[in-house]
Write a protein that holds these residues in place. Sequence first.
Motif, mmCIF file in Angstrom:
data_model
loop_
_atom_site.group_PDB
_atom_site.id
_atom_site.type_symbol
_atom_site.label_atom_id
_atom_site.label_comp_id
_atom_site.label_asym_id
_atom_site.label_seq_id
_atom_site.Cartn_x
_atom_site.Cartn_y
_atom_site.Cartn_z
ATOM 1 N N ASN A 26 43.582 38.702 37.666
ATOM 2 C CA ASN A 26 44.976 38.914 38.048
ATOM 3 C C ASN A 26 45.831 39.128 36.804
ATOM 4 O OD1 ASN A 26 44.492 38.447 40.854
ATOM 5 N ND2 ASN A 26 44.380 36.263 40.411
ATOM 6 N N ASN A 27 45.912 40.379 36.375
ATOM 7 C CA ASN A 27 46.743 40.727 35.216
ATOM 8 C C ASN A 27 46.459 39.842 34.010
ATOM 9 O OD1 ASN A 27 48.079 42.786 36.654
ATOM 10 N ND2 ASN A 27 49.431 41.263 37.583
ATOM 11 N N GLY A 28 45.182 39.742 33.642
ATOM 12 C CA GLY A 28 44.810 38.990 32.448
ATOM 13 C C GLY A 28 44.514 37.527 32.698
ATOM 14 N N ILE A 29 44.609 37.074 33.936
ATOM 15 C CA ILE A 29 44.293 35.687 34.264
ATOM 16 C C ILE A 29 43.035 35.700 35.130
ATOM 17 C CG2 ILE A 29 45.040 33.609 35.478
ATOM 18 C CD1 ILE A 29 47.931 34.474 34.884
ATOM 19 N N ILE A 30 41.987 35.044 34.638
ATOM 20 C CA ILE A 30 40.729 34.970 35.382
ATOM 21 C C ILE A 30 40.779 33.723 36.258
ATOM 22 C CG2 ILE A 30 38.218 34.746 35.224
ATOM 23 C CD1 ILE A 30 38.447 36.064 32.425
ATOM 24 N N THR A 31 40.532 33.920 37.557
ATOM 25 C CA THR A 31 40.577 32.819 38.509
ATOM 26 C C THR A 31 39.215 32.647 39.167
ATOM 27 O OG1 THR A 31 42.872 33.401 39.011
ATOM 28 C CG2 THR A 31 41.781 31.940 40.556
ATOM 29 N N LEU A 32 38.733 31.407 39.206
ATOM 30 C CA LEU A 32 37.517 31.067 39.931
ATOM 31 C C LEU A 32 37.944 30.298 41.179
ATOM 32 C CD1 LEU A 32 35.244 29.742 37.050
ATOM 33 C CD2 LEU A 32 35.125 31.959 38.153
ATOM 34 N N ARG A 33 37.440 30.733 42.337
ATOM 35 C CA ARG A 33 37.808 30.090 43.596
ATOM 36 C C ARG A 33 36.548 29.832 44.408
ATOM 37 N NH1 ARG A 33 38.604 32.765 48.114
ATOM 38 N NH2 ARG A 33 38.926 34.723 47.013
#
Length: 82
Positions: A35-42
């Motif tokens: 997300n625009n340079g933010i890596i998210t693990l869900r």
Amino acid sequence: MYKITVSQKGQIVIPLEIRKNYGLKKGDQLAVEDNNGIITLRPLPKHPFLELRGKYKSSSPTDKLTTALIKERTAERSREKR
């Protein structure tokens, strides 16, 4: 905040405290989003039937019912052929 390192193979280790908080175990799947340079693990939801795998022995009442149903259907087919 935790600091982790990406291995040569692109692997990371999720800190134990986070794994415990989310109940993550070997084989669990995570969604990875950028997300625009933010890596998210869900964590992905676990399939409810897979959660039951291995919980019941083969001598469960369901097996007995299945066996009884098969015998009943076999007998029914024999009566129909007469």
